[in-house]
Structures are given as C-alpha cells and as structure tokens.
Design an enzyme around this catalytic site. Sequence first.
Site, PDB file in Angstrom:
ATOM      1  N   CYS B  89      -0.951  -2.468  -8.051  1.00 31.82           N
ATOM      2  CA  CYS B  89      -1.299  -1.260  -7.364  1.00 31.82           C
ATOM      3  C   CYS B  89      -1.394  -2.076  -5.679  1.00 31.82           C
ATOM      4  O   CYS B  89      -1.241  -2.519  -4.801  1.00 31.82           O
ATOM      5  CB  CYS B  89      -2.342  -1.681  -7.716  1.00 31.82           C
ATOM      6  SG  CYS B  89      -4.329  -3.050  -7.781  1.00 31.82           S
ATOM      7  N   ALA B  92      -3.636  -4.554  -4.365  1.00 28.44           N
ATOM      8  CA  ALA B  92      -2.678  -6.275  -5.008  1.00 28.44           C
ATOM      9  C   ALA B  92      -1.725  -5.209  -3.538  1.00 28.44           C
ATOM     10  O   ALA B  92      -1.810  -7.141  -2.929  1.00 28.44           O
ATOM     11  CB  ALA B  92      -1.607  -5.984  -5.654  1.00 28.44           C
ATOM     12  N   ARG B 123      -0.548 -16.577  -5.045  1.00 31.88           N
ATOM     13  CA  ARG B 123       0.615 -16.506  -4.577  1.00 31.88           C
ATOM     14  C   ARG B 123       1.208 -16.922  -3.390  1.00 31.88           C
ATOM     15  O   ARG B 123       2.677 -17.090  -2.952  1.00 31.88           O
ATOM     16  CB  ARG B 123       0.451 -15.185  -3.511  1.00 31.88           C
ATOM     17  CG  ARG B 123       1.661 -13.955  -3.492  1.00 31.88           C
ATOM     18  CD  ARG B 123       1.417 -12.674  -3.168  1.00 31.88           C
ATOM     19  NE  ARG B 123       2.901 -12.527  -2.761  1.00 31.88           N
ATOM     20  CZ  ARG B 123       3.749 -11.726  -2.156  1.00 31.88           C
ATOM     21  NH1 ARG B 123       3.172 -12.127  -0.895  1.00 31.88           N
ATOM     22  NH2 ARG B 123       4.218 -11.633  -2.474  1.00 31.88           N
ATOM     23  N   HIS B 223       0.953  -2.019   0.917  1.00 33.75           N
ATOM     24  CA  HIS B 223       1.734  -2.605   2.274  1.00 33.75           C
ATOM     25  C   HIS B 223       1.155  -1.168   3.104  1.00 33.75           C
ATOM     26  O   HIS B 223       1.438  -1.853   4.527  1.00 33.75           O
ATOM     27  CB  HIS B 223       2.951  -2.209   2.144  1.00 33.75           C
ATOM     28  CG  HIS B 223       3.428  -3.545   0.934  1.00 33.75           C
ATOM     29  ND1 HIS B 223       4.410  -2.678  -0.249  1.00 33.75           N
ATOM     30  CD2 HIS B 223       3.024  -4.506  -0.084  1.00 33.75           C
ATOM     31  CE1 HIS B 223       4.257  -3.940  -0.590  1.00 33.75           C
ATOM     32  NE2 HIS B 223       3.673  -4.880  -0.958  1.00 33.75           N
TER      33      HIS B 223
END
Lengths: 518, 522
Positions: B89, B92, B123, B223
């Site tokens: 999503c 994220a 991550r 992003h």
Amino acid sequence: MAQSAEHVLDHLELFRGPEYQQMLAKKKMFENPRDPAEVERIKEWTKTTEYREKNFAREALAVNPAKACQPLGAVFASVGFEGTLPFVHGSQGCVAYYRSHLSRHFKEPSSCVSSSMTEDAAVFGGLNNMIDGLANSYNMYKPKMIAVSTTCMAEVIGDDLNAFIKTSKEKGSVPADFDVPFAHTPAFVGSHVTGYDNALKGILEHFWDGKAGTAPKLERKQNEAINIIGGFDGYTVGNLREIKRILALMGIQHTILSDNSEVFDTPTDGEFRMYDGGTTLEDAANAIHAKATISMQQWCTEKTLPFVAEHGQDVESFNYPVGLSATDDFIVALSRISGKEIPEQLARERGRLVDAIADSSAHIHGKKFAIYGDPDLCYGLAAFLLELGAEPTHVLSTNGNKAWHEKMQVLLASSPFGRGCQAYPGRDLWHMRSLLFTEPVDFLIGNTYGKYLERDTGTPLIRIGFPIFDRHHHHRSPLWGYQGGLNALVKILDKIFDEIDKKTNVLGKTDYSFDIIR
Amino acid sequence: MLVAKVLLKKPPSQQVTFEGHQMSLATTQSIAEIRARNKELIEEVLKVYPEKTAKRRAKHLNVHQAGKSDCGVKSNIKSIPGVMTIRGCAYAGSKGVVWGPIKDMVHISHGPVGCGQYSWGSRRNYYVGTTGIDSFVTLQFTSDFQEKDIVFGGDKKLVKILDEIQELFPLNNGITIQSECPIGLIGDDIEAVSRAKSKEYGGKTIVPVRCEGFRGVSQSLGHHIANDAVRDWIFDQLEPDAKPKFEPTPYDVAIIGDYNIGGDAWSSRILLEEMGLRVIAQWSGDGSLAELEATPKAKLNILHCYRSMNYISRHMEEKFGIPWCEYNFFGPSKIAESLRKIAGYFDDKIKEGAERVIEKYQPLVNAVIAKYRPRLEGKTVMLYVGGLRPRHVIGAYEDLGMEVIGTGYEFGHNDDYQRTAQHYVKDSTLIYDDVNGYEFERFVEKLQPDLVGSGIKEKYVFQKMGVPFRQMHSWDYSGPYHGYDGFAIFARDMDMAINSPVWKKTKAPWKEASSAKLLAAE
C-alpha cells in the site's frame, strides 16, 4: 580493495574494512551530526531514573510496542481450518503485511487474500469488492471455506460483513451453501489475540448458530469429546502436535479448534500445499456436541469461551501452561473432564522434567528475569520461573489488560520468589528499556525485537515469543506438556551457561571459573 | 582474465551444466516455440477466472516482442479483489521505502498499531548511528490508535505525541507523520497540527504525509506522495539565501533512490568517490535531513530507483536546474556503462576517474565470473519484484551467463515497461504485471526456471515446489548487491541458491521424481 572471489565478503565483514570506514567517516560532514559528547550525555540520561519517570509518564506515544493488530490473529485462526482461505476485507497492503509477518516467523508460505479496497470503496463502501473478491477467490483457490475478517479501513467506514456476504451469495459469487464465516476485527481495538478470538468465535457461530440465518441452528447432543483451543501462538506447530499426542495417550476423543500445526509446517517435496491439515468443517460443526472446551490461553478466548459455555459446555481456560504445575493442572483437568486415567507414560514424562529441574535448578535459582509478550505467554513463563526458584522481576504485556494485571499480581504474590516483582500492562519495549536500566535483571525473555534491548542494556535475551524472525525452527518444538517444559528449561539453561562462559573466557584474566563441568 | 574471456565465448550448445543440473527448456527452443508456449500458458492461466476478471487480467500478461517500445501490458491499475495480489500500500511506499530510512528523523506510524509493527526493522536499510538517541530507523513509533481516537479524532493525541517525542528523544532532527488508513477517513488535520507544532518548536521540521493505505493502487502512490512531501515540507521551507553548510565543489552529486539495503548505497558511493565525485546526499538509505536539505546544491542527481524517486528528481530539475541521470549498479556490464554515463556529465578528470575505477575492479570481475559463471551458465531465472529490479538485475544475471525468461513489476508504470522493453528483456520473455499467487505459481510450474527471484511471500511457495529462490527485495538477508563489491556477493548467493545440494533431495528416494507442481486449485 577487500573483496575477492575466493573469499566473498558480505555486509557482515565488508563495511568494517578501512576503505568503507574512511568513507563513512567522511560522510558525517554532510549529516549535520550531533556533537558526540551530547549524544553520549543523552545516552546516559536515558538510563536514569529521571528518564524512566518521564518515559512512564507517556500518555500518547507508543515506542516499540509488543503487539500487533486484530486481523493478524484472525488470519492465524482461520488457516487452522481445513481448506480455508482467509479473506480480509479492506486495504490490500494489510494482507501483504500479515503474510510477510507469518512467513518470516514460520519460514512457511502464508496464503490470504484481500478485497483490495481503494479510494472509491472508501467513499461508496466495499460491497463490490466483496462481491468480486469472493467470486475470484472461490474460482482461483478452490477453498472449502472462506473466512472473512476486516482491516481498520473497512471498520472505519462501517462496512457490514453479514449483509455484504449475503448480497455476494445472492449475486452468485459463491454457492449459497458455501461456508463464509466472518468476524469484524478492527485494528484499533485490542490486539492480534483479540482478532484470534473474534475470528474463532465467528467460525463457531457460523457452524453452530445456523450459518447466518441460512440453516437451522445445531442442536447440541453431548458426547464424550473435548475441544481444545490453542490461541495465538508462535509455537503452534510444536504445541498443538504435543497436545494431540497427550490426548491420544490418554485416549481422549477430541477436536482441536483451529489446528494450524500442519499448514505452518509443510514438507519440501516438490509440492506446494496451499492448504494442509486443519480442523475439518465437519469437526468444527460437531464440536458443539463436545462435553467441554479447554482454552490454552484465556486472553485469546475472552469471547469464544463464554460463547461456547452459552451452548451448554463446560469450559476451562489456562494461561499458556509451561512447566510442572501448569502442566499438572492441565493434565489433571483433562482427566477430570474426560474421566480417563492419566497413563503411566505421562507420569514418567513428568518425572523426567522434575529430574531435569532438580539437576539444573542451582543455576537458575535466584536469577532475575524480565519477560514480555502476549498476556498468557507472560503468565505461563512467569509461573514456570517461580517454580524454578527464579524471580520474574518485570513482566510486561503491551496487550495485557487490567484483569491480566490483577491475575499476574496474584501469581507473583503467591510465591516468595515473586516478592518485589511487578507486572506492567499496556506498556511497551521502550518502557522495558527503562526498567532494565534502572532495575537490572540477569536475563530477558522475549521475541526477536528483544535483541535491541539486549544490545542497549546488555541483558542477555532468551528468545521465547512471537515473532521470532532471527532464529530458525524453534516453533517446531513444543513449550507445552512436560516435554515442552523441558524444552523451555533447556532454552533458559543454554543461555545461562553461554553467559557464564562468555564472562569467564578471557585468557590470562579469568582462566579460573572457565569450567568444563557445570 | 583469459579464463573469463574463453567462457564468455562458449556457444550455447557447450554451456556447462553444474553437477548434472538439468538445463532449462528455454535455451533449446526456438524463439517462435517459446513465444507460442508462453502465449498458450497465458491463455491457460486465464481460464481459471470468472469472465470479467479474465478480461481484466489478460491486459497485464504478455509475451514480449523484440522491437516494441514497451512490454505490451497495462500497469499501475487497481488490483482485482480476492486474487492474492502481492502488492502493498501507499503507507508501505512512504514509510517503508522513502521516509523510513532517513535516520535522524522520527517517523510516526500514525493510526492503529499493525502497520508500523509489520514493517518494523524488516527492510534492512542500513545506517550508522546511535539508535534511540540520534538515529531512529529501527524503532517503531506509533500513535497506537484506540476506538476513542477514531471516534473523536486523533489530532489531540498527535499533539501530545509530538511533545513526548521532543521530551524523550531530544536529539531527533525532525519528525514525519506517516498516515495510516483511518487518518484520511476520520478527517484529521495533521497538516494544521504539524504547522502549529513546528512553529512552537522554533521551525522544527515536521512533515505530515498523506500516505493512507487505501490511496492509489500499490506502494507506488506512496512513493509519489512521499516525494511531494519532501518538496512541500522540506524544500519549500528552505531559506534560499542560507549559507551552505559546506563549500560546494563542481563534483557534488546526490545518490537518489538507493535505500541502502544490506549496504547497497555504500558499495555504490565508494565507486563514485573513487572516480572523483563527491556524494553530498543519500536518498534515503543512511540519509539524514541535512542531506535532503543540501541536495539542491548538487551538480547532478544520479537516480537508481527511478520508480520511487523520479518525481523529486524531476522537481529538482525544474526548480533548481539540477540534471538527473538514471544508472544501474547491478553487474559489471551495467556498472561500467553507468560509470561512463555519469562521468559524461563532468570533465575529463572524472571521465578518467571512471576508466580508472573500471580498470581497478576488472580483475575482481574476472575472478568472480571465472569462479561462478561455469556453475551458472545457461540457468534460467524468473523475476517478480517491485518497481526497478525486474529490469535492473537482468544485466547482472547475464554477466553470469544466466537468462531471465520471465519478469514483472509489482508496482511499475508504463515508463518502467518501456525501459524494460527497450534496454533489458529478450524477445519472447514472459511478462506479468501485478501477478498474483495463482498466476505466478502456474508460470513457474510450467516454465521450470532454475531460480525464482521475488519476495518473502513467494519464497517458501517456490521452495516447497523444489525451485531455488532468492528474495530480491531484502537480498535474502545478504547484500549489498550494488557495485563491484556487491556483484561478488550476488554471484555467490545465486550460486548457493541454485547449486545447493538440498534441491536434489526433495523427493524421497522411494518415490518417483516429478517436476514441481502445486496442489492448491488443482
């Protein structure tokens, strides 16, 4: 250049060489770094009682909480039923997270679908997502059952699962008689253990109480069987198998409600089993006829167990029984409820655990421990430590409630080894950090994230909990039963001995105490 | 060096197979045959769907045809409910990818506890710092919303949270507020809170990010939103005439779109500095607020992950006149090409520097290829990753003599598929956009690649099927894979995956050997 084809250096070694160290030192000037003396000062300040008081005065911020959200527990419970596909209604990113989280712990595939709601669904509701989603899941993954739960998005906008599923069936997404139990699992209420509870209750309600008005309610005809509910458990694979072994030894007819011990431990033999094992749907329905239901974790079944009791069954709950007394209580309860005798083999297994404790207790006696984790796990481990003569000094459960706190305090007060020990409901691992600095203990018991506390405070970590990402395969060994108690004991002892060796292995300084026999 | 050259010239018919590993079918079939087989496979897979879904999914699956300007698939479109998409999503994409690695800022997962919990520390964005004191990447800060916060709104709680952060984490250099789904649904005004608290704290950088998980169709919009938040809440707050914190040089560059997974940005930075450039900022792996703020002073922005950071690169080009260039630091061929391309923006000193770097590392490259290529030659790979690696790692595999026979993006856009078609994939490669569990399993089952490179959710599925696998998001807890140092690790890891003895043992000796298959949905 340090790198070579003969001896390939990865991140563990590569960056420690002078080339990279110089490069990183030069990078500092662009970072506007804090004065190292100031960093040191603040670092020391965070270890103080003054900081602890400020830290414990926090009212709004959570830092490193040890809990997850409801749908994770719902997914975990759902896959414990035969051929069941968990379907989470709401945003899709959540499902990616649950799957990753479970896969990282169990090192296993984790199958689950989302209704992929986006902005338009936020405005108009997610009915169409449900209609299409159920149809697609049904066709693609051929489940025997689809268990629906919700993300917080669907909960905030108020989607009505019961009505949506009904409409989806009318639209032909799945056959009218196909099993689609559901549970509302808002992430802003409770934690993953609440989600486990809600999902399991939803599934039992579906089968027992007339499948959302589409079938007659089942009429209970009591039989001799006992239902067992494991609860949310990182050791579900080992634990449920151990419970089944014990029940078989005692000759007790039983149903494990949500048996995910197979689906989280499938073989690598060339075949991907999306579904494996699990409570059959028939058994789930017939579980209503059982004589009694036993929950291994009280706070994972706060709604499910009363629901079962309302249907006329005796219910009993435990708090993640680990060790002698807790296992004794469990076995005795099984015998009492079933009327079956306790076989000699269990007495021998018990004797072996007593034997092991007697052999080793000198090394554990009087040691101070901090524990954190889910409420039942914390309780079970604290009780075990007390019977080993150890002191569970700090017991912290982010998702522990007031009732848990009270029960913990009663437990701690029941033993001389619990004197001065405290339970902390609703606190997080940043609180634990303050506790470990201001009231140090010998060992910390917790999940993988405890490694940050181990690093910061120097308290050695014994990994028991969920999730465990950075050690492999421990979920396959039980913590329940006398055999499980032995496993827990060995985990604790191994760390104790490793620490003694680590403290005595300096050549020329501590050649004494570095003993061969301990 | 000689060994490597000889190997490179070996015709396909003499390709080495390692320890009797079966060569994949793909190398022995003609392009036309492969194309026909792949098309058939797509048709077969589509049969499982209800008609409406089949129609939608058909647009995302294709067989690449050489000479086309893109891969012939639709992308960046909503995922279909219930299919088991692999996507995440917007949260994220923002917290997990773009903002999370900025080490000296506190990133609040604003909303219920889960999002921050599941993305906590997983991550592997490496950084150097004193965690919890002046660096915060691996801490999980959350407002842990309760029912009352949903009902009455969370702004007051946010105010208190900001105060508590200031008190308990006084060395933080800034705070971001990463919105989870409920924030946008309950009408909270996190912008107003941010402005007010920033003022109260003497202009402290507090960045509200509207990355609620229901926005957009994947991580990708996250992003973009995160990039825009840098623009609005960092760049737009800069005083234009402020004195730079360091003396500029003509060779200042910023690394954009490298998240330093397993140290990727470091094994890249070292090459750039060796060729004579000065890296003034890393976006965002091991990055800091000061580096973000200094980036408008760069002479060139070099962009690795185009998908997640092209937006801010374009903005800096328009607003500050900074050119940007894409590069690829996977595998020696692309590294050398990229070093020369970057050097092309500078004078001879840097151009010579690039050649010097390429020459310096050539013996390492040769040794790595000499060691690993014979073990990997002719092996086939299927990829499914995020927004960059489905194309970017292809060259590295090819440097090892391997062939990518299928690839697709979790959240790529058409410009990614254009780049893929024009610069990376071969004729007849199977392309799958936003692939789901069912499709991917079927494709792998039929094409029988020697290796699958994808994510944690896929890893164990394929390993159960007996197919070697590497996680290509997290480098399977290895790395770095960028740069020359990283290539050696990449080669080692692919070899250890494919040639692990365990894959010969998946069948019990008393059972007949059979190829990978899946039981689900049979």
